[in-house]
Design a protein around this motif. Structure first.
Motif, mmCIF file in Angstrom:
data_model
loop_
_atom_site.group_PDB
_atom_site.id
_atom_site.type_symbol
_atom_site.label_atom_id
_atom_site.label_comp_id
_atom_site.label_asym_id
_atom_site.label_seq_id
_atom_site.Cartn_x
_atom_site.Cartn_y
_atom_site.Cartn_z
ATOM 1 N N PRO A 1 6.235 17.289 -8.099
ATOM 2 C CA PRO A 1 7.005 17.940 -7.030
ATOM 3 C C PRO A 1 6.082 18.330 -5.863
ATOM 4 O O PRO A 1 4.992 18.862 -6.070
ATOM 5 C CB PRO A 1 7.584 19.183 -7.713
ATOM 6 N N GLY A 2 6.532 18.033 -4.659
ATOM 7 C CA GLY A 2 5.748 18.361 -3.472
ATOM 8 C C GLY A 2 4.877 17.222 -2.988
ATOM 9 O O GLY A 2 4.352 17.278 -1.867
ATOM 10 N N VAL A 3 4.702 16.185 -3.795
ATOM 11 C CA VAL A 3 3.915 15.015 -3.398
ATOM 12 C C VAL A 3 4.886 13.872 -3.113
ATOM 13 O O VAL A 3 5.693 13.498 -3.970
ATOM 14 C CB VAL A 3 2.919 14.595 -4.499
ATOM 15 N N THR B 1 0.853 -1.184 0.000
ATOM 16 C CA THR B 1 0.000 0.000 0.000
ATOM 17 C C THR B 1 0.894 1.240 0.000
ATOM 18 O O THR B 1 2.095 1.147 0.268
ATOM 19 C CB THR B 1 -0.940 0.029 1.213
ATOM 20 N N VAL B 2 0.302 2.383 -0.279
ATOM 21 C CA VAL B 2 1.061 3.626 -0.400
ATOM 22 C C VAL B 2 0.488 4.674 0.553
ATOM 23 O O VAL B 2 -0.729 4.876 0.605
ATOM 24 C CB VAL B 2 1.022 4.157 -1.852
ATOM 25 N N LYS B 3 1.387 5.309 1.307
ATOM 26 C CA LYS B 3 1.029 6.471 2.129
ATOM 27 C C LYS B 3 1.409 7.732 1.353
ATOM 28 O O LYS B 3 2.472 7.797 0.746
ATOM 29 C CB LYS B 3 1.769 6.440 3.461
ATOM 30 N N VAL B 4 0.521 8.734 1.400
ATOM 31 C CA VAL B 4 0.735 9.964 0.637
ATOM 32 C C VAL B 4 0.908 11.143 1.590
ATOM 33 O O VAL B 4 0.080 11.350 2.488
ATOM 34 C CB VAL B 4 -0.441 10.237 -0.326
ATOM 35 N N GLU C 1 0.984 28.117 2.834
ATOM 36 C CA GLU C 1 1.839 28.296 4.006
ATOM 37 C C GLU C 1 1.999 27.006 4.805
ATOM 38 O O GLU C 1 2.823 26.935 5.716
ATOM 39 C CB GLU C 1 1.271 29.402 4.915
ATOM 40 N N ALA C 2 1.193 25.989 4.486
ATOM 41 C CA ALA C 2 1.280 24.727 5.220
ATOM 42 C C ALA C 2 2.604 24.038 4.904
ATOM 43 O O ALA C 2 3.028 23.971 3.758
ATOM 44 C CB ALA C 2 0.107 23.813 4.861
ATOM 45 N N VAL C 3 3.274 23.530 5.939
ATOM 46 C CA VAL C 3 4.573 22.880 5.758
ATOM 47 C C VAL C 3 4.398 21.438 5.292
ATOM 48 O O VAL C 3 5.073 20.979 4.375
ATOM 49 C CB VAL C 3 5.373 22.915 7.075
ATOM 50 N N TRP C 4 3.473 20.710 5.920
ATOM 51 C CA TRP C 4 3.324 19.286 5.605
ATOM 52 C C TRP C 4 1.891 18.839 5.890
ATOM 53 O O TRP C 4 1.321 19.203 6.919
ATOM 54 C CB TRP C 4 4.290 18.457 6.434
ATOM 55 N N VAL C 5 1.312 18.076 4.970
ATOM 56 C CA VAL C 5 -0.033 17.525 5.151
ATOM 57 C C VAL C 5 0.028 16.016 4.914
ATOM 58 O O VAL C 5 0.434 15.575 3.829
ATOM 59 C CB VAL C 5 -1.055 18.163 4.184
ATOM 60 N N GLU C 6 -0.320 15.260 5.915
ATOM 61 C CA GLU C 6 -0.368 13.802 5.796
ATOM 62 C C GLU C 6 -1.768 13.411 5.340
ATOM 63 O O GLU C 6 -2.755 13.672 6.039
ATOM 64 C CB GLU C 6 -0.067 13.149 7.154
ATOM 65 N N VAL C 7 -1.869 12.819 4.172
ATOM 66 C CA VAL C 7 -3.178 12.403 3.656
ATOM 67 C C VAL C 7 -3.621 11.142 4.402
ATOM 68 O O VAL C 7 -2.877 10.159 4.437
ATOM 69 C CB VAL C 7 -3.118 12.131 2.141
ATOM 70 N N PRO C 8 -4.802 11.145 5.007
ATOM 71 C CA PRO C 8 -5.241 9.983 5.785
ATOM 72 C C PRO C 8 -5.403 8.735 4.928
ATOM 73 O O PRO C 8 -5.726 8.814 3.737
ATOM 74 C CB PRO C 8 -6.606 10.432 6.352
#
Length: 355
Positions: free
Chosen positions: A141-143, A79-82, A119-126
């Motif tokens: 880039p960024g993902v 599985t993949v975490k994003v 401005e968000a530094v990091w977002v963990e996709v559930p």
């Protein structure tokens, strides 16, 4: 010729001392710079390079546990975490990237708003996603995508107490723990490039060592026998009102176990069928009588005295719950007479008794 005054001499001395201090300090700085750049240059260059690289462990695919017909009972799926760094998304493509993520990952409105914040530094996709998302998202880039291995049981709780579980890549209980070294394989290694803020740089990961997958384990269990046994035992416990029960189905010629089920309080019983002490008692009488018949010691029609429920054999008393007098061997087996079966079994040789 004029003579310098004492105050002038003190001034000249202080000036020379200050100049000497500045020269000494300059020499120390120059010497230290030369030492760092010339003598230690290679080491510090390697240190700086190391700060932009990170060694990552690549987990190996865990082996599959199968039944005797090679039906998978426990296997690993990728599985993949994003994760997304909104600051790394280009302004001109931000909306398009967020829309793509929302479409591919079926994101909630809250997550979409977080991704849209520059401005968000990091977002963990559930949640986790199938490996196919890599084809769409891996080069944006960024993902950032991380692989995860999940243990999957196609038949849910079937034989779960036999199989065991996997936590943090290590087998816990059952076959998973007993064959952990064989199943887990050998992890690989990859080097990931990072920017000055230690964020991963997309597309800059190099695999140094490929992982070696783990080996498979094939059990003697039969998937269908296990399913039927589990249902039959659960029904018997329900019908009798028992607290639990055990069931083992095996091949008497080879000892192979086709079904092994333990249930306590409506749940798998931690293999109590083979881990809990059990007194076989009268269940051994049919085997004793079978040996008597096989070795022609007696027939089912032969008579034996039940001694009215009390008899001493080898200095130890034997008792029957229900006293019997004369009876046939068939009746001794039918009514489970300890005395009747033991008396006739005295005709077996020690070797036949052991066998």
């Amino acid at each position: 010729m004029t003579q310098s005054s004492p105050s002038q001499l003190r001034f000249n001395w202080r000036r020379r001392l200050l100049l000497g201090g500045w020269l000494l300090g300059g020499l120390i700085i120059v010497g230290r710079s030369a030492s760092i750049q010339v003598l230690q240059g290679a080491r510090w260059a390697e240190e700086a390079e190391g700060q932009h690289r990170k060694a990552l462990v690549v987990p190996a695919a865990r082996g599959t546990i199968m039944d005797r017909s090679q039906n998978p009972l426990s296997l690993s799926t990728e599985t993949v975490k994003v994760g997304v760094s909104p600051r790394e998304l280009r302004d001109e493509t931000r909306e398009a990237v967020v829309a793509l993520l929302a479409s591919e990952l079926d994101l909630s409105r809250k997550t979409i708003r977080s991704l849209s914040d520059p401005e968000a530094v990091w977002v963990e996709v559930p949640g986790t996603y199938p490996p196919q998302v890599r084809e769409v998202l891996d080069t944006i880039p960024g993902v950032h995508l991380d692989r995860e291995s999940t243990r999957f049981h196609p038949y849910e709780t079937l034989a779960q107490d036999i199989l065991g579980t996997v936590r943090v890549g290590k087998g816990q209980g059952g076959i998973e723990a007993g064959f952990d070294e064989h199943l887990r394989g050998t992890p690989g290694e990859e080097i990931q490039s990072r920017d000055t803020d230690q964020n991963p740089i997309p597309g800059r990961t190099i695999q140094v060592k490929a992982p070696s997958p783990g080996g498979d384990v094939i059990l003697t269990l039969d998937r269908d026998f296990q399913q039927y046994g589990q249902e039959a035992l659960a029904n018997a416990i329900r019908d009798t009102g028992a607290d639990g029960g055990n069931l083992i189905v095996s091949n008497p010629k080879t000892g192979e176990i086709y079904s092994l089920v333990s249930i306590r309080d409506g749940k798998p019983g931690n293999l109590s069928a083979i881990t809990s002490p059990y007194e076989p008692g009268s269940t051994l009488k049919p085997f004793t009588v079978a040996s008597i018949l096989f070795n022609s010691v007696a027939t089912l029609a032969d008579s034996v005295d039940g001694e009215e429920g009390y008899w001493v054999a080898g200095g130890k008393p034997l008792r029957d719950v229900h006293p019997f007098g004369m009876m046939t061997l068939a009746d001794a087996l039918k009514y489970s007479s300890n005395i009747g079966v033991a008396k006739v079994a005295e005709g077996l040789s020690p070797g036949d008794q052991y066998q």
